[in-house]
Design a protein around this motif. Structure first.
Motif, PDB file in Angstrom:
ATOM      1  N   ILE A  98       0.635  -1.490  -0.352  1.00 32.18           N
ATOM      2  CA  ILE A  98      -0.496   0.193  -0.138  1.00 32.18           C
ATOM      3  C   ILE A  98       0.417   1.153   0.051  1.00 32.18           C
ATOM      4  O   ILE A  98       1.490   1.096   1.144  1.00 32.18           O
ATOM      5  N   ILE A  99       0.113   1.988  -0.839  1.00 28.03           N
ATOM      6  CA  ILE A  99       1.488   3.394  -0.977  1.00 28.03           C
ATOM      7  C   ILE A  99       0.629   4.541  -0.658  1.00 28.03           C
ATOM      8  O   ILE A  99       1.282   5.053   0.423  1.00 28.03           O
ATOM      9  N   ASP A 100      -0.475   4.773  -0.868  1.00 27.73           N
ATOM     10  CA  ASP A 100      -1.573   5.155   0.560  1.00 27.73           C
ATOM     11  C   ASP A 100      -3.262   4.371   0.598  1.00 27.73           C
ATOM     12  O   ASP A 100      -2.840   3.355  -0.107  1.00 27.73           O
ATOM     13  N   SER A 101      -4.032   5.364   0.955  1.00 26.29           N
ATOM     14  CA  SER A 101      -5.531   4.607   1.021  1.00 26.29           C
ATOM     15  C   SER A 101      -6.034   4.039  -0.248  1.00 26.29           C
ATOM     16  O   SER A 101      -7.020   3.900  -0.153  1.00 26.29           O
ATOM     17  N   LYS A 102      -5.272   5.009  -1.253  1.00 24.78           N
ATOM     18  CA  LYS A 102      -5.706   5.059  -2.004  1.00 24.78           C
ATOM     19  C   LYS A 102      -4.807   3.943  -3.699  1.00 24.78           C
ATOM     20  O   LYS A 102      -5.474   3.910  -4.513  1.00 24.78           O
ATOM     21  N   THR A 103      -4.244   4.276  -3.372  1.00 22.08           N
ATOM     22  CA  THR A 103      -2.967   3.311  -3.988  1.00 22.08           C
ATOM     23  C   THR A 103      -2.268   2.347  -3.528  1.00 22.08           C
ATOM     24  O   THR A 103      -2.140   2.042  -2.154  1.00 22.08           O
ATOM     25  N   LEU A 104      -1.955   1.230  -4.474  1.00 23.68           N
ATOM     26  CA  LEU A 104      -1.408   0.045  -4.478  1.00 23.68           C
ATOM     27  C   LEU A 104      -0.292  -0.508  -5.435  1.00 23.68           C
ATOM     28  O   LEU A 104       0.013   0.424  -6.442  1.00 23.68           O
ATOM     29  N   SER A 105       0.362  -0.212  -4.874  1.00 25.03           N
ATOM     30  CA  SER A 105       1.831  -0.963  -5.662  1.00 25.03           C
ATOM     31  C   SER A 105       2.467  -2.292  -5.858  1.00 25.03           C
ATOM     32  O   SER A 105       2.046  -3.641  -5.055  1.00 25.03           O
ATOM     33  N   ILE A 106       2.055  -3.069  -7.213  1.00 24.55           N
ATOM     34  CA  ILE A 106       2.165  -4.474  -7.614  1.00 24.55           C
ATOM     35  C   ILE A 106       3.466  -4.689  -8.300  1.00 24.55           C
ATOM     36  O   ILE A 106       3.778  -4.232  -8.916  1.00 24.55           O
ATOM     37  N   THR A 107       4.467  -5.789  -7.275  1.00 23.32           N
ATOM     38  CA  THR A 107       5.948  -5.773  -7.862  1.00 23.32           C
ATOM     39  C   THR A 107       6.202  -7.463  -8.577  1.00 23.32           C
ATOM     40  O   THR A 107       5.820  -7.551  -7.468  1.00 23.32           O
ATOM     41  N   PRO A 108       5.730  -7.479  -9.541  1.00 24.65           N
ATOM     42  CA  PRO A 108       6.112  -8.802  -9.940  1.00 24.65           C
ATOM     43  C   PRO A 108       7.700  -9.055  -9.814  1.00 24.65           C
ATOM     44  O   PRO A 108       8.548  -8.410  -9.494  1.00 24.65           O
ATOM     45  N   TYR A 109       7.461 -10.230  -8.784  1.00 23.66           N
ATOM     46  CA  TYR A 109       9.139 -10.800  -8.913  1.00 23.66           C
ATOM     47  C   TYR A 109       9.705 -11.859  -9.829  1.00 23.66           C
ATOM     48  O   TYR A 109      10.842 -11.787  -9.300  1.00 23.66           O
ATOM     49  N   ASP A 110       9.171 -12.107 -11.320  1.00 20.87           N
ATOM     50  CA  ASP A 110       9.779 -11.795 -11.992  1.00 20.87           C
ATOM     51  C   ASP A 110       9.252 -10.407 -13.160  1.00 20.87           C
ATOM     52  O   ASP A 110       8.308 -11.220 -13.217  1.00 20.87           O
ATOM     53  N   ILE A 138       1.668   0.828 -10.387  1.00 15.79           N
ATOM     54  CA  ILE A 138       0.781   1.005  -9.208  1.00 15.79           C
ATOM     55  C   ILE A 138      -0.745   1.428  -9.939  1.00 15.79           C
ATOM     56  O   ILE A 138      -0.785   1.875 -10.816  1.00 15.79           O
ATOM     57  N   ALA A 139      -1.788   0.666  -8.460  1.00 11.82           N
ATOM     58  CA  ALA A 139      -3.405   0.624  -9.175  1.00 11.82           C
ATOM     59  C   ALA A 139      -3.602   1.939  -8.408  1.00 11.82           C
ATOM     60  O   ALA A 139      -3.682   2.067  -6.607  1.00 11.82           O
ATOM     61  N   VAL A 140      -4.896   2.638  -8.763  1.00 11.51           N
ATOM     62  CA  VAL A 140      -5.444   3.722  -7.787  1.00 11.51           C
ATOM     63  C   VAL A 140      -6.662   2.989  -7.345  1.00 11.51           C
ATOM     64  O   VAL A 140      -7.461   2.153  -8.659  1.00 11.51           O
ATOM     65  N   VAL A 141      -7.288   3.590  -6.520  1.00 14.03           N
ATOM     66  CA  VAL A 141      -8.052   2.777  -6.194  1.00 14.03           C
ATOM     67  C   VAL A 141      -9.615   3.346  -6.405  1.00 14.03           C
ATOM     68  O   VAL A 141      -9.223   5.135  -6.012  1.00 14.03           O
ATOM     69  N   PRO A 142     -10.293   3.337  -7.179  1.00 11.03           N
ATOM     70  CA  PRO A 142     -11.364   4.165  -7.119  1.00 11.03           C
ATOM     71  C   PRO A 142     -12.270   4.076  -6.130  1.00 11.03           C
ATOM     72  O   PRO A 142     -12.453   3.443  -5.793  1.00 11.03           O
ATOM     73  N   PRO A 143     -12.711   5.704  -6.655  1.00  9.70           N
ATOM     74  CA  PRO A 143     -14.062   5.643  -5.303  1.00  9.70           C
ATOM     75  C   PRO A 143     -15.223   4.843  -5.167  1.00  9.70           C
ATOM     76  O   PRO A 143     -15.633   5.054  -6.536  1.00  9.70           O
ATOM     77  N   LEU A 144     -16.456   4.167  -4.788  1.00  5.24           N
ATOM     78  CA  LEU A 144     -16.992   3.650  -4.713  1.00  5.24           C
ATOM     79  C   LEU A 144     -18.804   4.761  -5.359  1.00  5.24           C
ATOM     80  O   LEU A 144     -18.500   5.423  -4.682  1.00  5.24           O
ATOM     81  N   THR A 145     -19.270   3.846  -6.593  1.00  3.20           N
ATOM     82  CA  THR A 145     -19.958   4.354  -6.671  1.00  3.20           C
ATOM     83  C   THR A 145     -21.306   4.348  -5.503  1.00  3.20           C
ATOM     84  O   THR A 145     -21.397   3.036  -4.640  1.00  3.20           O
ATOM     85  N   LYS A 146     -22.546   5.105  -5.464  1.00  4.42           N
ATOM     86  CA  LYS A 146     -23.534   4.625  -4.225  1.00  4.42           C
ATOM     87  C   LYS A 146     -24.452   3.560  -4.877  1.00  4.42           C
ATOM     88  O   LYS A 146     -24.437   2.326  -4.078  1.00  4.42           O
ATOM     89  N   GLU A 147     -24.756   3.335  -5.968  1.00  2.00           N
ATOM     90  CA  GLU A 147     -25.013   1.741  -6.554  1.00  2.00           C
ATOM     91  C   GLU A 147     -24.303   0.172  -6.241  1.00  2.00           C
ATOM     92  O   GLU A 147     -24.227  -0.737  -6.356  1.00  2.00           O
ATOM     93  N   HIS A 148     -22.561   0.808  -6.339  1.00  2.68           N
ATOM     94  CA  HIS A 148     -21.610  -0.215  -6.705  1.00  2.68           C
ATOM     95  C   HIS A 148     -21.297  -0.645  -4.655  1.00  2.68           C
ATOM     96  O   HIS A 148     -21.790  -2.058  -4.168  1.00  2.68           O
ATOM     97  N   ILE A 149     -21.842   0.317  -4.309  1.00  2.00           N
ATOM     98  CA  ILE A 149     -22.437   0.185  -2.229  1.00  2.00           C
ATOM     99  C   ILE A 149     -23.334  -0.810  -2.110  1.00  2.00           C
ATOM    100  O   ILE A 149     -22.948  -1.797  -1.410  1.00  2.00           O
ATOM    101  N   GLN A 150     -23.882  -0.200  -2.564  1.00  2.00           N
ATOM    102  CA  GLN A 150     -25.478  -1.339  -2.831  1.00  2.00           C
ATOM    103  C   GLN A 150     -25.179  -2.470  -3.210  1.00  2.00           C
ATOM    104  O   GLN A 150     -26.082  -4.036  -2.348  1.00  2.00           O
ATOM    105  N   ALA A 151     -24.779  -2.810  -4.390  1.00  2.52           N
ATOM    106  CA  ALA A 151     -24.342  -4.256  -5.205  1.00  2.52           C
ATOM    107  C   ALA A 151     -23.447  -5.348  -4.000  1.00  2.52           C
ATOM    108  O   ALA A 151     -24.122  -5.768  -4.149  1.00  2.52           O
ATOM    109  N   MET A 152     -22.340  -4.465  -3.404  1.00  7.78           N
ATOM    110  CA  MET A 152     -21.871  -5.071  -2.602  1.00  7.78           C
ATOM    111  C   MET A 152     -22.248  -5.544  -0.808  1.00  7.78           C
ATOM    112  O   MET A 152     -21.589  -6.810  -0.094  1.00  7.78           O
ATOM    113  N   CYS A 153     -23.349  -4.922  -0.881  1.00 10.13           N
ATOM    114  CA  CYS A 153     -23.524  -4.887   0.870  1.00 10.13           C
ATOM    115  C   CYS A 153     -25.261  -5.810   0.793  1.00 10.13           C
ATOM    116  O   CYS A 153     -24.578  -6.596   1.423  1.00 10.13           O
ATOM    117  N   LYS A 154     -25.183  -6.042  -0.359  1.00  5.92           N
ATOM    118  CA  LYS A 154     -26.415  -7.358  -0.684  1.00  5.92           C
ATOM    119  C   LYS A 154     -26.247  -8.095  -0.927  1.00  5.92           C
ATOM    120  O   LYS A 154     -25.876  -9.634  -0.920  1.00  5.92           O
TER     121      LYS A 154
END
Length: 220
Positions: A98-110, A138-154
């Protein structure tokens, strides 16, 4: 992995024989009965506990797959990457930090697998669009939409119900085993009560896990 099985019919028959032998001699009745309860009780309880624990582990893996609005190292674990004709979980071929609360670092072993990693992440349902940054992604985690939150809670609610059904099935198997064992009434009731307490404990754990995940999702 195969789940532990409850005691076999042969084991239960031996228990019933133990009770029958105990009844032949009043002096030995108490000792024999106690010994049989001690023999089968821990087996039934540990088997039920193992099956309930396996249901909780499965729930934990399912909940980890659900994306929230915050970066977490486990959110990519379930992604399958195909490299050189072999399919593996992403966490087997890359280090996620984790780089910060919204960003991931993915480093391949190869480093040669970076393109396959990028393709697998983009193809996943997480909605991530990683960018190549030297020898890593580097992957930035986008904010969840209201619809996505509802779908995930289901999805969380359904997962919660599924795992509670699995826990209750393990409870029923344990009660059936106790019934078939030919237990004395008082001993059977005591063991059944212990199985019920175990069931309540695991059901509460499942509910707590799901509530925590719903809160995590809702906070984005």
């Amino acid at each position: 992995a195969a789940l532990p099985a409850f005691p076999s019919p042969d084991f239960l028959r031996e228990c019933r024989r133990g009770f029958a032998k105990g009844r032949k001699s009043k002096d030995d009745d108490s000792a024999n009965t106690t010994q049989v309860v001690e023999d089968i009780g821990p087996v039934v309880k540990s088997t039920a506990s193992s099956q309930m624990e396996a249901a909780l582990d499965a729930l934990s893996r399912e909940l980890t797959k659900l994306r929230t609005g915050r970066a977490s190292t486990g959110m990519l674990d379930h992604i399958i990457v195909e490299t050189s004709g072999v399919k593996m979980n992403l966490n087997r071929i890359a280090l996620v930090t984790i780089i910060d609360s919204k960003t991931l670092s993915i480093t391949p072993y190869d480093s040669d697998t970076i393109k396959e990693l990028e393709k697998a992440i983009v193809s996943s349902p997480l909605g991530l669009n990683p960018k190549v940054d030297g020898q890593r992604l580097i992957a930035v985690v986008p904010p969840l939409t209201k619809e996505h939150i509802q779908a995930m809670c289901k999805v969380v609610a359904k997962s919660s119900e599924d795992v509670k059904q699995s826990i209750r099935r393990a409870r029923q198997k344990a009660l059936d085993t106790i019934k078939k064992a030919g237990y004395p009434k008082d001993s059977a009731k005591k063991l059944e009560k212990e199985i019920d307490e175990l069931t309540k404990k695991f059901v509460k754990s499942a509910e707590d896990m799901c509530k925590a995940k719903e809160k995590e999702i809702s906070l984005g």
